[in-house]
Design a protein around this motif. Structure first.
Motif, PDB file in Angstrom:
ATOM      1  N   LEU A  73       0.965  -1.333  -0.132  1.00 55.28           N
ATOM      2  CA  LEU A  73      -0.038   0.047   0.052  1.00 55.28           C
ATOM      3  C   LEU A  73       0.807   1.325  -0.133  1.00 55.28           C
ATOM      4  O   LEU A  73       0.722   2.266  -0.652  1.00 55.28           O
ATOM      5  CB  LEU A  73      -0.781  -0.053   1.131  1.00 55.28           C
ATOM      6  CG  LEU A  73      -2.012   1.032   1.276  1.00 55.28           C
ATOM      7  CD1 LEU A  73      -2.996   1.125   0.098  1.00 55.28           C
ATOM      8  CD2 LEU A  73      -2.882   0.916   2.743  1.00 55.28           C
ATOM      9  N   ALA A  74       1.855   1.170   0.816  1.00 53.23           N
ATOM     10  CA  ALA A  74       2.852   2.373   0.676  1.00 53.23           C
ATOM     11  C   ALA A  74       3.589   2.675  -0.563  1.00 53.23           C
ATOM     12  O   ALA A  74       3.480   3.781  -1.080  1.00 53.23           O
ATOM     13  CB  ALA A  74       4.137   2.222   1.822  1.00 53.23           C
ATOM     14  N   GLU A  75       3.859   1.414  -1.236  1.00 53.16           N
ATOM     15  CA  GLU A  75       4.483   1.649  -2.503  1.00 53.16           C
ATOM     16  C   GLU A  75       3.353   2.201  -3.692  1.00 53.16           C
ATOM     17  O   GLU A  75       3.690   3.052  -4.537  1.00 53.16           O
ATOM     18  CB  GLU A  75       4.778   0.338  -2.894  1.00 53.16           C
ATOM     19  CG  GLU A  75       5.930  -0.298  -2.345  1.00 53.16           C
ATOM     20  CD  GLU A  75       6.683  -1.514  -2.613  1.00 53.16           C
ATOM     21  OE1 GLU A  75       5.783  -2.233  -3.332  1.00 53.16           O
ATOM     22  OE2 GLU A  75       7.553  -2.141  -2.114  1.00 53.16           O
ATOM     23  N   ARG A  76       2.253   1.750  -3.502  1.00 51.69           N
ATOM     24  CA  ARG A  76       1.223   2.220  -4.286  1.00 51.69           C
ATOM     25  C   ARG A  76       0.869   3.720  -4.210  1.00 51.69           C
ATOM     26  O   ARG A  76       0.698   4.572  -5.003  1.00 51.69           O
ATOM     27  CB  ARG A  76       0.003   1.257  -4.062  1.00 51.69           C
ATOM     28  CG  ARG A  76      -0.159  -0.155  -4.494  1.00 51.69           C
ATOM     29  CD  ARG A  76      -0.087   0.129  -6.045  1.00 51.69           C
ATOM     30  NE  ARG A  76      -1.295   0.502  -6.496  1.00 51.69           N
ATOM     31  CZ  ARG A  76      -1.812   0.441  -7.882  1.00 51.69           C
ATOM     32  NH1 ARG A  76      -1.237  -0.424  -8.502  1.00 51.69           N
ATOM     33  NH2 ARG A  76      -2.904   1.037  -8.272  1.00 51.69           N
ATOM     34  N   PHE A  77       0.798   4.430  -2.810  1.00 46.75           N
ATOM     35  CA  PHE A  77       0.739   5.574  -2.429  1.00 46.75           C
ATOM     36  C   PHE A  77       1.817   6.209  -3.150  1.00 46.75           C
ATOM     37  O   PHE A  77       1.404   7.290  -3.586  1.00 46.75           O
ATOM     38  CB  PHE A  77       0.503   5.794  -1.110  1.00 46.75           C
ATOM     39  CG  PHE A  77      -0.830   5.437  -0.384  1.00 46.75           C
ATOM     40  CD1 PHE A  77      -2.005   5.607  -1.144  1.00 46.75           C
ATOM     41  CD2 PHE A  77      -0.958   5.015   1.191  1.00 46.75           C
ATOM     42  CE1 PHE A  77      -3.244   5.153  -0.629  1.00 46.75           C
ATOM     43  CE2 PHE A  77      -2.328   4.665   1.514  1.00 46.75           C
ATOM     44  CZ  PHE A  77      -3.182   4.936   0.889  1.00 46.75           C
ATOM     45  N   ALA A  78       3.012   5.975  -2.947  1.00 48.74           N
ATOM     46  CA  ALA A  78       3.860   6.525  -3.408  1.00 48.74           C
ATOM     47  C   ALA A  78       4.009   6.689  -5.039  1.00 48.74           C
ATOM     48  O   ALA A  78       4.247   7.867  -5.557  1.00 48.74           O
ATOM     49  CB  ALA A  78       5.416   6.010  -3.010  1.00 48.74           C
ATOM     50  N   THR A  79       3.593   5.587  -5.511  1.00 44.83           N
ATOM     51  CA  THR A  79       3.578   5.777  -7.140  1.00 44.83           C
ATOM     52  C   THR A  79       2.153   6.714  -7.448  1.00 44.83           C
ATOM     53  O   THR A  79       2.572   7.373  -8.547  1.00 44.83           O
ATOM     54  CB  THR A  79       3.255   4.376  -7.569  1.00 44.83           C
ATOM     55  OG1 THR A  79       4.197   3.155  -7.225  1.00 44.83           O
ATOM     56  CG2 THR A  79       3.060   4.100  -9.125  1.00 44.83           C
ATOM     57  N   THR A  80       1.146   6.495  -6.754  1.00 45.48           N
ATOM     58  CA  THR A  80      -0.064   7.570  -7.223  1.00 45.48           C
ATOM     59  C   THR A  80       0.405   8.698  -6.832  1.00 45.48           C
ATOM     60  O   THR A  80       0.043   9.814  -7.790  1.00 45.48           O
ATOM     61  CB  THR A  80      -1.013   7.146  -6.197  1.00 45.48           C
ATOM     62  OG1 THR A  80      -1.617   5.683  -6.297  1.00 45.48           O
ATOM     63  CG2 THR A  80      -2.265   7.923  -6.508  1.00 45.48           C
ATOM     64  N   GLU A  81       1.180   9.207  -5.966  1.00 48.25           N
ATOM     65  CA  GLU A  81       1.466  10.462  -5.665  1.00 48.25           C
ATOM     66  C   GLU A  81       2.409  11.279  -6.660  1.00 48.25           C
ATOM     67  O   GLU A  81       2.156  12.035  -7.008  1.00 48.25           O
ATOM     68  CB  GLU A  81       2.202  10.425  -4.085  1.00 48.25           C
ATOM     69  CG  GLU A  81       2.497  12.006  -3.788  1.00 48.25           C
ATOM     70  CD  GLU A  81       1.516  12.953  -3.537  1.00 48.25           C
ATOM     71  OE1 GLU A  81       1.422  14.040  -3.622  1.00 48.25           O
ATOM     72  OE2 GLU A  81       0.024  12.306  -3.116  1.00 48.25           O
ATOM     73  N   SER A  82       3.219  10.214  -7.211  1.00 50.71           N
ATOM     74  CA  SER A  82       4.421  10.743  -8.197  1.00 50.71           C
ATOM     75  C   SER A  82       3.636  10.939  -9.483  1.00 50.71           C
ATOM     76  O   SER A  82       3.962  11.965 -10.314  1.00 50.71           O
ATOM     77  CB  SER A  82       5.311   9.655  -8.252  1.00 50.71           C
ATOM     78  OG  SER A  82       5.116   8.490  -8.805  1.00 50.71           O
ATOM     79  N   GLU A  83       2.745   9.967  -9.568  1.00 51.19           N
ATOM     80  CA  GLU A  83       1.895  10.141 -11.082  1.00 51.19           C
ATOM     81  C   GLU A  83       0.993  11.497 -10.796  1.00 51.19           C
ATOM     82  O   GLU A  83       0.745  12.225 -12.028  1.00 51.19           O
ATOM     83  CB  GLU A  83       1.026   8.896 -11.246  1.00 51.19           C
ATOM     84  CG  GLU A  83       1.726   7.759 -11.520  1.00 51.19           C
ATOM     85  CD  GLU A  83       0.767   6.491 -11.672  1.00 51.19           C
ATOM     86  OE1 GLU A  83      -0.388   6.573 -11.404  1.00 51.19           O
ATOM     87  OE2 GLU A  83       1.169   5.307 -11.955  1.00 51.19           O
ATOM     88  N   PHE A  84       0.471  11.678  -9.762  1.00 56.52           N
ATOM     89  CA  PHE A  84      -0.149  12.779  -9.352  1.00 56.52           C
ATOM     90  C   PHE A  84       0.507  14.145  -9.752  1.00 56.52           C
ATOM     91  O   PHE A  84       0.234  15.096 -10.319  1.00 56.52           O
ATOM     92  CB  PHE A  84      -1.078  13.117  -8.205  1.00 56.52           C
ATOM     93  CG  PHE A  84      -1.798  14.253  -7.743  1.00 56.52           C
ATOM     94  CD1 PHE A  84      -2.789  14.481  -8.414  1.00 56.52           C
ATOM     95  CD2 PHE A  84      -1.135  15.137  -6.968  1.00 56.52           C
ATOM     96  CE1 PHE A  84      -3.777  15.514  -8.078  1.00 56.52           C
ATOM     97  CE2 PHE A  84      -1.591  16.602  -6.634  1.00 56.52           C
ATOM     98  CZ  PHE A  84      -3.142  16.393  -7.127  1.00 56.52           C
TER      99      PHE A  84
END
Length: 123
Positions: A73-84
């Motif tokens: 989940l933390a990796e997904r959050f980091a990926t989503t944040e960087s995409e945003f």
């Protein structure tokens, strides 16, 4: 007189033997009852320890799964944040203020989409 004294000693020793035997029998019964109670408690404690061991094992497995899920989940959050962030930079790079009326048209279209969504989901 000596015979009578010997008789009293023999009767006394016999009474003492009977009293000692009775006391030993009572002690033996009490001890057997205590041993039975302790064996029953031991069996109960063994079951409790086994159950607690299984619970601890399950909690350890659950904690490992939870840690893996949290990492994912933390990796997904980091990926989503960087995409945003990259999307925001791309939008800023478009420089939409330079095109007259485009921003108002986009805002109006977005508002119309929201109104349609509210109508579709309302009762």
């Amino acid at each position: 007189m000596l015979n009578q004294f010997n008789l009293y000693i023999i009767i006394g020793l016999f009474a003492l033997f009977i009293a000692t035997s009775g006391a030993f029998a009572i002690y033996h019964r009490i001890t057997k009852a205590e041993i039975a109670v302790l064996e029953q408690q031991n069996a109960t404690y063994k079951l409790a320890v086994q159950e607690q061991s299984r619970t601890i094992d399950q909690m350890t497995k659950d904690a490992e799964r939870l840690a893996q899920s949290n990492k994912f989940l933390a990796e997904r959050f980091a990926t989503t944040e960087s995409e945003f962030v990259s999307d925001v930079y791309r939008i800023d790079a478009l420089d939409l203020d330079a095109i007259d009326g485009l921003e108002e048209k986009i805002n109006a279209e977005f508002q119309r989409s929201l109104d349609q969504l509210r109508q579709a989901t309302s009762r």
